[in-house]
Design a protein around this motif. Structure first.
Motif, PDB file in Angstrom:
ATOM      1  N   GLN A 414       0.824  -1.208   0.000  1.00 32.46           N
ATOM      2  CA  GLN A 414       0.000   0.000   0.000  1.00 32.46           C
ATOM      3  C   GLN A 414       0.860   1.262   0.000  1.00 32.46           C
ATOM      4  N   LEU A 415       1.980   1.230   0.750  1.00 35.38           N
ATOM      5  CA  LEU A 415       2.846   2.407   0.793  1.00 35.38           C
ATOM      6  C   LEU A 415       3.490   2.674  -0.566  1.00 35.38           C
ATOM      7  N   ILE A 416       3.890   1.615  -1.245  1.00 37.53           N
ATOM      8  CA  ILE A 416       4.473   1.805  -2.575  1.00 37.53           C
ATOM      9  C   ILE A 416       3.435   2.366  -3.537  1.00 37.53           C
ATOM     10  N   LEU A 417       2.201   1.886  -3.415  1.00 37.75           N
ATOM     11  CA  LEU A 417       1.126   2.419  -4.262  1.00 37.75           C
ATOM     12  C   LEU A 417       0.917   3.906  -3.984  1.00 37.75           C
ATOM     13  N   ILE A 418       0.919   4.292  -2.719  1.00 39.39           N
ATOM     14  CA  ILE A 418       0.767   5.712  -2.363  1.00 39.39           C
ATOM     15  C   ILE A 418       1.929   6.529  -2.923  1.00 39.39           C
ATOM     16  N   LEU A 419       3.140   5.961  -2.831  1.00 40.79           N
ATOM     17  CA  LEU A 419       4.313   6.674  -3.354  1.00 40.79           C
ATOM     18  C   LEU A 419       4.194   6.881  -4.869  1.00 40.79           C
ATOM     19  N   MET A 420       3.782   5.831  -5.566  1.00 38.62           N
ATOM     20  CA  MET A 420       3.613   5.955  -7.017  1.00 38.62           C
ATOM     21  C   MET A 420       2.565   7.003  -7.358  1.00 38.62           C
ATOM     22  N   LEU A 421       1.453   6.984  -6.651  1.00 37.91           N
ATOM     23  CA  LEU A 421       0.391   7.956  -6.927  1.00 37.91           C
ATOM     24  C   LEU A 421       0.841   9.380  -6.620  1.00 37.91           C
ATOM     25  N   SER A 422       1.686   9.532  -5.589  1.00 40.79           N
ATOM     26  CA  SER A 422       2.172  10.876  -5.236  1.00 40.79           C
ATOM     27  C   SER A 422       2.946  11.488  -6.396  1.00 40.79           C
ATOM     28  N   TYR A 423       3.916  10.732  -6.927  1.00 44.13           N
ATOM     29  CA  TYR A 423       4.703  11.267  -8.048  1.00 44.13           C
ATOM     30  C   TYR A 423       3.867  11.378  -9.314  1.00 44.13           C
ATOM     31  N   LEU A 424       2.915  10.469  -9.479  1.00 45.93           N
ATOM     32  CA  LEU A 424       2.054  10.548 -10.660  1.00 45.93           C
ATOM     33  C   LEU A 424       1.225  11.824 -10.635  1.00 45.93           C
ATOM     34  N   VAL A 425       0.665  12.149  -9.471  1.00 49.79           N
ATOM     35  CA  VAL A 425      -0.153  13.362  -9.361  1.00 49.79           C
ATOM     36  C   VAL A 425       0.700  14.605  -9.629  1.00 49.79           C
ATOM     37  N   LEU A 426       1.892  14.656  -9.009  1.00 50.80           N
ATOM     38  CA  LEU A 426       2.763  15.818  -9.224  1.00 50.80           C
ATOM     39  C   LEU A 426       3.152  15.954 -10.698  1.00 50.80           C
ATOM     40  N   SER A 427       3.496  14.851 -11.315  1.00 49.21           N
ATOM     41  CA  SER A 427       3.921  14.901 -12.720  1.00 49.21           C
ATOM     42  C   SER A 427       2.768  15.311 -13.631  1.00 49.21           C
ATOM     43  N   LEU A 428       1.577  14.794 -13.365  1.00 51.57           N
ATOM     44  CA  LEU A 428       0.433  15.154 -14.205  1.00 51.57           C
ATOM     45  C   LEU A 428       0.077  16.628 -14.046  1.00 51.57           C
ATOM     46  N   ILE A 429       0.168  17.131 -12.818  1.00 57.33           N
ATOM     47  CA  ILE A 429      -0.115  18.562 -12.616  1.00 57.33           C
ATOM     48  C   ILE A 429       0.889  19.420 -13.376  1.00 57.33           C
ATOM     49  N   LEU A 430       2.178  19.054 -13.292  1.00 56.58           N
ATOM     50  CA  LEU A 430       3.198  19.800 -14.035  1.00 56.58           C
ATOM     51  C   LEU A 430       2.961  19.705 -15.534  1.00 56.58           C
ATOM     52  N   SER A 431       2.572  18.529 -15.997  1.00 56.37           N
ATOM     53  CA  SER A 431       2.323  18.359 -17.435  1.00 56.37           C
ATOM     54  C   SER A 431       1.163  19.230 -17.895  1.00 56.37           C
ATOM     55  N   VAL A 432       0.098  19.255 -17.115  1.00 60.54           N
ATOM     56  CA  VAL A 432      -1.066  20.066 -17.494  1.00 60.54           C
ATOM     57  C   VAL A 432      -0.693  21.540 -17.537  1.00 60.54           C
ATOM     58  N   ILE A 433      -0.004  22.013 -16.485  1.00 61.03           N
ATOM     59  CA  ILE A 433       0.408  23.427 -16.461  1.00 61.03           C
ATOM     60  C   ILE A 433       1.341  23.735 -17.624  1.00 61.03           C
ATOM     61  N   GLY A 434       2.309  22.855 -17.840  1.00 63.12           N
ATOM     62  CA  GLY A 434       3.267  23.072 -18.935  1.00 63.12           C
ATOM     63  C   GLY A 434       2.584  23.089 -20.290  1.00 63.12           C
TER      64      GLY A 434
END
Length: 446
Positions: A414-434
């Motif tokens: 579960q912790l690894i899943l949370i970690l993956m989702l954390s970076y995924l959310v940050l990357s998607l937000i940066l991609s959308v803004i960019g």
């Protein structure tokens, strides 16, 4: 049942047989999985195959199914989907069997349990919940990104321009910087920054450097800077300053409109800053001084800090290392983008007697930025993901926090899943803004 329908059913069953063979060869004998895969494959294929037959055109010259490109492509896609589903189902079943064997609970109830860890310069205690510890680590990751990406962009742009300078010494220094740091791993750059900070500054327990009358404190444990300390009416003042910021943005837009309509110099930066500072000064007087400048202080042991703003040494090391490394890549993108601008633009700027700064400010960089921004987005994403290397020097960003939670017997999947989702959310937000900024920068065709 006519001949066409018979052929369609025959092809469907043939494809289903192929899928079944693949499933058996991959070693998955789960009846439910096989039945589901075959059913989905058969239904999708039949519907699409029938749709191809009902296009209304004369297909008397149509090739047989085994030579029809559309049928072959359709069959290949269904085969790929079925194979992928089978493979994932195989992995999931193995994972379930393994977790059942060791009695691992796959729920997320552990998030409300005590985390058992602490974070430096954070009020978090060992009795606070796991979700609070993860949130604190996530906030530290965001701090690295928000401060690091703009600085890396500025440094990279300046170095990229310096690489094209006619000044021999400046050009060679910029080239040496790029070639030195671009060609070594980012983790090594971070460790270099960490080592420099540790050895170049005095130990915290042996005294600190306090330049400018003690307003700044430097040792190999922390950096301390002056900060703003809220007093009475601070919350109200802060809320109104957000309104002042919106007004300043409105002034920026208004001055841009005036420039476009009349050609009058906009001077929007001065207008916006003046508006913001002016409103802030009036509110400061009206509220009777809602804040004061806080001077940092450290005791003789170098461990207890009060007031001011503190930066941990691991944060400074990961921040410096990522900025130094990422700026080298950004500089090459900027350099290539400047070279891609047509030479006639530079010649035209020279003909107008623009200075070097004016040429870059008004002619070269606006055009180069349109070319550079798409690859820059990739560098921003790399910066975000590379922040996870802070775990190597002990800074408690989200990866390090979750790694510490592993040591507290918290469930790893579960912790690894949370970690993956954390970076995924940050990357998607940066991609959308960019992508929004990139779309804004593109020329509109007529």
């Amino acid at each position: 049942m006519n001949r066409r329908t018979v052929n369609t059913w025959g092809q469907t069953l043939g494809l289903a047989a192929v899928v079944m063979t693949v499933i058996i060869l991959m070693g998955t004998f789960n009846v439910v999985t096989m039945a589901l895969a075959l059913l989905v494959a058969a239904v999708v294929f039949f519907v699409l195959r029938a749709a191809l037959d009902l296009t209304g055109r004369d297909r008397s010259d149509r090739p047989p199914a085994y030579r029809d490109v559309k049928v072959i492509a359709l069959g290949a896609q269904i085969f790929a989907v079925a194979a992928l589903h089978t493979f994932l189902a195989y992995l999931w079943q193995n994972f379930k069997d393994r977790t059942d064997d060791i009695g691992l609970n796959l729920s997320f109830d552990f998030l409300d349990q005590p985390g058992g860890i602490t974070i430096a310069d954070n009020p978090l205690s060992a009795n606070d919940q796991v979700n609070e510890a993860i949130r604190a680590g996530f906030e530290n990751t965001i701090r690295i990104i928000i401060l690091g990406i703009p600085l890396a962009l500025v440094v990279g742009t300046l170095v990229g321009i310096a690489r094209l300078s006619s000044n021999w010494l400046l050009q060679k220094i910029a080239t040496l910087y790029v070639e030195a740091f671009r060609n070594i791993p980012v983790l090594v750059v971070i460790l270099i920054a960490w080592s420099v900070y540790l050895n170049a500054l005095p130990p915290a327990n042996e005294g600190s450097r306090k330049p400018l009358g003690g307003w700044f404190i430097f040792n190999n444990s922390r950096f301390s800077f002056p900060s703003i300390k809220g007093l009475d009416n601070w919350e109200a003042y802060r809320g109104l300053m957000l309104v002042a910021l919106l007004i300043a943005i409105g002034v920026w837009i208004w001055r841009t409109y005036v420039f476009n309509e009349t050609g009058t110099p906009h001077r929007r930066t001065l207008w916006s800053i003046g508006t913001f500072v002016g409103i802030g000064a009036v509110l400061f007087v009206a509220f009777g001084g809602p804040f004061e400048v806080s001077k940092p202080f450290v005791d003789e042991s170098g461990r207890i800090y009060t007031d001011g703003l503190r930066m941990q040494m691991p944060f400074a090391a990961i921040f410096t290392g990522l900025v130094v490394y990422t700026a080298t890549h950004i500089s090459e993108i900027v350099r290539g983008s400047i070279l891609a601008v047509h030479k006639g633009q530079d010649e035209a700027a020279n003909a107008l007697a623009l200075s070097g700064i004016q040429r870059y400010r008004f002619v070269i960089l606006p055009q180069a930025l349109r070319i550079a921004f798409p690859p820059l987005i990739n560098q921003f994403l790399n910066f975000t993901k590379n922040s996870s290397l802070a775990i190597a020097i002990g800074f408690a960003e989200v990866t390090a926090v979750i790694n510490n939670l592993f040591g507290q017997s918290q469930p790893a999947p579960q912790l690894i899943l949370i970690l993956m989702l954390s970076y995924l959310v940050l990357s998607l937000i940066l991609s959308v803004i960019g992508n929004l900024i990139n779309r804004r920068l593109q020329l509109v065709g007529r």
